[in-house]
Design a protein around this motif. Structure first.
Motif, short mmCIF file in Angstrom:
data_model
loop_
_atom_site.label_atom_id
_atom_site.label_comp_id
_atom_site.label_asym_id
_atom_site.label_seq_id
_atom_site.Cartn_x
_atom_site.Cartn_y
_atom_site.Cartn_z
N VAL A 1 0.86 -1.18 0.00
CA VAL A 1 0.00 0.00 0.00
C VAL A 1 0.90 1.23 0.00
O VAL A 1 1.67 1.46 0.94
N LEU A 2 0.84 2.02 -1.08
CA LEU A 2 1.67 3.20 -1.21
C LEU A 2 1.04 4.41 -0.54
O LEU A 2 1.74 5.27 0.00
N LYS A 3 -0.28 4.49 -0.57
CA LYS A 3 -0.99 5.61 0.04
C LYS A 3 -2.41 5.17 0.32
O LYS A 3 -3.02 4.46 -0.47
N ARG A 4 -2.94 5.60 1.46
CA ARG A 4 -4.31 5.29 1.84
C ARG A 4 -4.92 6.54 2.44
O ARG A 4 -4.24 7.30 3.11
N GLY A 5 -6.21 6.75 2.19
CA GLY A 5 -6.85 7.92 2.77
C GLY A 5 -8.32 8.00 2.46
O GLY A 5 -8.89 7.15 1.77
N ARG A 6 -8.93 9.08 2.95
CA ARG A 6 -10.37 9.29 2.78
C ARG A 6 -10.71 10.09 1.54
O ARG A 6 -11.84 10.07 1.08
#
Length: 116
Positions: free
Chosen positions: A93-98
């Motif tokens: 996972v390189l980036k996770r967000g809302r």
């Protein structure tokens, strides 16, 4: 079986909503990034899939290769980790967000080069 009268879909209570997919605004954001990377010669193909619990936008270096990156939408995680994730080729996972725009910035912050 009881039906939810407030819902315009009249689905049975407790039933999962329909399949997850991207709306027009989300697709526009992803296709802008895709177009920029195609123009740079780094990406050449994409695929989309919608499922019961998530939707996926995958990009490929060549048609027959495994996806380089996957952009996933998982609404069940929207209150926890965020419903959006960019996943790299190795499953990291390189980036996770809302917020989708925030997550897609991972493609702005790096200089991507094709390695063969």
């Amino acid at each position: 079986m009881s039906f939810d009268v407030d819902s315009s879909n009249a689905q049975p209570q407790g039933a999962s909503p329909g399949p997850v997919f991207f709306d027009r605004r989300e697709l526009d954001q992803m296709l802008r990034i895709y177009g920029r990377m195609v123009a740079a010669g780094e990406w050449r193909d994409y695929a989309m899939a919608g499922g019961r619990d998530h939707a996926e936008f995958a990009v490929f270096r060549r048609h027959g290769d495994a996806p380089l990156y996957r952009i996933e939408k998982r609404p069940a995680l929207r209150l926890k980790q965020g419903q959006w994730a960019v996943i790299g080729e190795g499953g990291h996972v390189l980036k996770r967000g809302r917020d989708l725009a925030q997550v897609l910035r991972v493609f702005d912050s790096r200089r991507f080069t094709v390695v063969e």
